[in-house]
Design a protein around this motif. Structure first.
Motif, mmCIF file in Angstrom:
data_model
loop_
_atom_site.group_PDB
_atom_site.id
_atom_site.type_symbol
_atom_site.label_atom_id
_atom_site.label_comp_id
_atom_site.label_asym_id
_atom_site.label_seq_id
_atom_site.Cartn_x
_atom_site.Cartn_y
_atom_site.Cartn_z
ATOM 1 N N GLN A 7 -0.562 2.871 -6.319
ATOM 2 C CA GLN A 7 0.496 1.861 -6.236
ATOM 3 C C GLN A 7 1.498 2.241 -5.142
ATOM 4 O O GLN A 7 1.949 1.394 -4.391
ATOM 5 N N VAL A 30 10.482 -6.024 2.448
ATOM 6 C CA VAL A 30 10.319 -5.325 3.724
ATOM 7 C C VAL A 30 10.825 -6.193 4.870
ATOM 8 O O VAL A 30 11.623 -5.765 5.686
ATOM 9 N N MET A 87 6.950 -0.536 3.129
ATOM 10 C CA MET A 87 8.096 -0.107 2.321
ATOM 11 C C MET A 87 8.359 1.373 2.557
ATOM 12 O O MET A 87 7.433 2.135 2.801
ATOM 13 N N ASN A 88 9.638 1.765 2.452
ATOM 14 C CA ASN A 88 9.897 3.190 2.424
ATOM 15 C C ASN A 88 9.785 3.660 0.972
ATOM 16 O O ASN A 88 9.654 2.843 0.059
ATOM 17 N N ARG A 89 9.843 4.976 0.777
ATOM 18 C CA ARG A 89 9.584 5.494 -0.558
ATOM 19 C C ARG A 89 10.572 5.003 -1.595
ATOM 20 O O ARG A 89 10.207 4.706 -2.737
ATOM 21 N N PRO A 131 9.657 -0.454 -12.223
ATOM 22 C CA PRO A 131 9.436 -1.520 -13.209
ATOM 23 C C PRO A 131 8.240 -1.224 -14.118
ATOM 24 O O PRO A 131 8.247 -1.590 -15.287
ATOM 25 N N GLN A 132 7.254 -0.568 -13.577
ATOM 26 C CA GLN A 132 6.090 -0.248 -14.404
ATOM 27 C C GLN A 132 6.361 0.962 -15.279
ATOM 28 O O GLN A 132 5.911 1.036 -16.426
ATOM 29 N N ILE A 187 6.105 -9.741 -2.223
ATOM 30 C CA ILE A 187 7.021 -8.594 -2.269
ATOM 31 C C ILE A 187 7.227 -7.929 -0.906
ATOM 32 O O ILE A 187 8.326 -7.512 -0.564
ATOM 33 N N ALA A 189 2.197 0.237 -1.658
ATOM 34 C CA ALA A 189 3.552 -0.160 -1.276
ATOM 35 C C ALA A 189 3.877 0.351 0.131
ATOM 36 O O ALA A 189 4.432 -0.380 0.952
ATOM 37 N N HIS A 207 2.654 -5.284 -12.327
ATOM 38 C CA HIS A 207 3.738 -5.973 -13.017
ATOM 39 C C HIS A 207 4.115 -7.278 -12.328
ATOM 40 O O HIS A 207 5.037 -7.958 -12.759
ATOM 41 N N PHE A 237 0.003 -4.624 -7.484
ATOM 42 C CA PHE A 237 1.119 -4.210 -8.331
ATOM 43 C C PHE A 237 0.970 -4.928 -9.670
ATOM 44 O O PHE A 237 1.101 -6.142 -9.757
ATOM 45 N N TYR A 281 11.051 -0.999 -6.581
ATOM 46 C CA TYR A 281 10.436 -2.295 -6.860
ATOM 47 C C TYR A 281 9.002 -2.219 -7.381
ATOM 48 O O TYR A 281 8.475 -3.190 -7.896
ATOM 49 N N VAL A 282 8.360 -1.083 -7.196
ATOM 50 C CA VAL A 282 6.963 -0.997 -7.626
ATOM 51 C C VAL A 282 6.776 0.012 -8.761
ATOM 52 O O VAL A 282 6.228 -0.314 -9.812
ATOM 53 N N HIS A 322 7.545 3.261 8.949
ATOM 54 C CA HIS A 322 7.560 2.074 8.078
ATOM 55 C C HIS A 322 7.499 0.787 8.877
ATOM 56 O O HIS A 322 6.873 -0.182 8.481
#
Ligand SMILES: Nc1ncnc2c1ncn2[C@@H]1O[C@H](COP(=O)(O)OP(=O)(O)O)[C@@H](O)[C@H]1O
Ligand SMILES: [Mg+2]
Lengths: 210, 251
Positions: free
Chosen positions: A103, B108, A112-114, A124-125, B103, A107, B94, B92, A120-121, B76
């Motif tokens: 996951q 991003v 995305m950065n860490r 939530p899980q 997303i 991402a 969820h 993902f 967001y990833v 990035h």
């Protein structure tokens, strides 16, 4: 009953303390370097190996020997919270790690950065995975607040005791006390079920299909 | 110096004393589809990870247009231009199908929700899943999940998309729907670098085939040439074996 209120206060403040310490500890365990991980795991080991009553006595009776005097209520919070932090840390670590590494990779591949990926990833899980064990932990802490009876905090159990010493029937009083604990625990369980339903991901879990 | 979209130059990579890649060079032009084939453990996934900047090479350079992505600090930023489709989908769990596609746009590219939603629906339509937008991954079949994975990559409007064995985790009857989407993208001019064992697909869709073994490229060229008249006996052996093995998967 005042005692019930004190018990609820004790449980909720120490759970909060456990959360505030436990969450950063979990971060450290998952993302920290060797030194940080080492320190945290030693702390966890110690906090989980000592009986709550001993931690409590150490803080309330032990610390004054080195000149640190902490009131009974605060000592109780500290004992419950410091121990709880170790358990909560484990819960959050497990929850974060239960979200598979792919996951994070996915991402990152989106750019995305860490931190963004975590917020967001992963989070939530992880929160979903943490709900059942946190409910469990809350119930345990609630029941363990009765331990602080030993240093004279007038929580639920001690207040029951007080009624007995003024002539009430022990059986009746202890049953009443037990009943109050039961109600509070059931309340926590109910709250938990509510959260679980609210945050359930369709397709996962027993009643999954929609 | 060149017009290549992606240029991989003499890449070396070891993990400990395991020399995984030993001098890999190839390039990819805009609109081109290249397929990498080779036995497992040969370093195919490692190449894709290097291009996606998940691991640094020991030696060599990779250029995306004019930027040396092995030396850049804007990791990035550059990753937004490179889509990735995973063997295990990496959806993902969820988020709904639509949420998965959105997303990257909202978090991003900082796009507004409405615009992101429009693009997400457009890309889901492109992979034939507009009616599954509100389903969660656990409610989708493997083939559908992978198509969401492709839509998610497409939504970022990448310059190229990397595929790492996109159908290997699928039941044979589900590979077709994913391969068809990829085939469509190829004809639409998407630039793609694909690792796969689907020989029928490689043969018909790839502009060029790269055959790798033990960390080196043994042969690269037109699929027809590698399939019918390879220079290297190992190429022939490998392609023939896999073609037999996977014949039924491709239609
Ligand atoms: N992160 C890693 N750490 C150590 N070894 C790795 C790592 N990634 C890949 N390898 C090793 O590199 C070799 C090539 O792996 P990979 O690129 O996954 O091959 P392929 O995708 O062709 O099957 C394997 O021997 C694998 O064990
Ligand atoms: Mg691989």
């Amino acid at each position: 009953m005042e005692g019930t209120l004190v018990t609820i206060k004790l449980a909720s403040i120490s759970l909060l303390l456990g959360f505030c310490l436990g969450l950063p500890m979990a971060f450290g365990q998952v993302y920290g370097n060797k030194v940080i991980r080492g320190i945290i795991s030693v702390y966890e080991r110690i906090a989980r190996s000592i009986p709550l009553l001993v931690i409590l006595f150490l803080i309330f009776y032990g610390l004054p020997a080195v000149g640190i005097r902490i009131p009974a209520f605060t000592s109780s919070i500290l004992a419950l919270g410091l121990r709880g932090a170790a358990y909560q840390s484990q819960i959050y670590r497990g929850a974060i790690q239960s979200v598979s590494g792919s996951q994070m990779r996915a991402a990152l591949s989106l750019g995305m950065n860490r931190l963004t990926a975590f917020i967001y990833v992963i989070l939530p899980q992880a929160v979903r995975a943490a709900i059942p064990p946190i409910g469990n932990e809350a119930a345990i802490v609630l029941k363990d607040t009765s331990t602080v009876y030993a240093i004279g905090v007038s929580e639920l159990l001690r207040q029951g005791h007080y009624f007995i010493s003024t002539g009430s029937d022990p059986m009746t009083i202890y049953l009443a006390v037990a009943f109050i604990y039961l109600v509070m625990t059931i309340f926590i369980k109910g709250l938990l079920a509510l959260f679980e339903r609210k945050y359930r991901i369709p397709g996962i879990g027993i009643e999954g299909e929609s | 110096m060149s017009k290549h979209l992606l240029r991989v130059e003499n890449i070396y990579k070891s993990f400990g004393d395991n020399d995984v890649l030993r001098g890999i060079s190839f390039h990819l032009d805009k609109g081109e589809t290249k397929v990498i084939v080779g036995p497992s453990g040969t370093g195919k996934s490692t190449i894709l990870s290097l291009i996606n900047m998940l691991v640094p090479p020991d030696k060599g350079h990779i250029y995306l247009e004019d930027i040396d992505i092995t030396r850049t600090r804007d990791v990035h930023k550059i990753r937004q231009n490179i889509g990735f489709v995973f063997q295990d989908f990496g959806l993902f769990n969820h988020l709904t199908a639509k949420g998965n596609v959105m997303i990257g746009l909202t978090k991003v590219k900082k796009m507004g929700k409405k615009e992101a939603e429009e693009i997400a629906m457009e890309e889901l339509r492109r992979v034939g899943l507009e009616n599954f937008a509100d389903q969660y991954p656990a409610q989708l079949s493997g083939g559908q999940k992978q198509r969401v994975g492709i839509a998610r990559a497409l939504a970022m409007r990448p310059k190229l998309i990397l595929f790492d064995e996109p159908t290997s985790a699928l039941d044979p009857e589900l590979t077709g729907e994913v391969l068809n989407v990829m085939r469509k993208l190829a004809t639409e001019g998407m630039t793609m670098l694909i690792v796969t064992h689907e020989m029928g697909f490689a043969r018909t869709v790839a502009d060029e085939l790269i055959f790798m073994e033990d960390g080196v490229i043994l042969e690269q060229g037109l699929p027809e040439k590698l399939f019918t008249n390879p220079e290297h006996p190992r190429t022939r052996e490998f392609l023939f074996k896999l073609t037999d093995l996977y014949n039924e998967g491709e239609r």
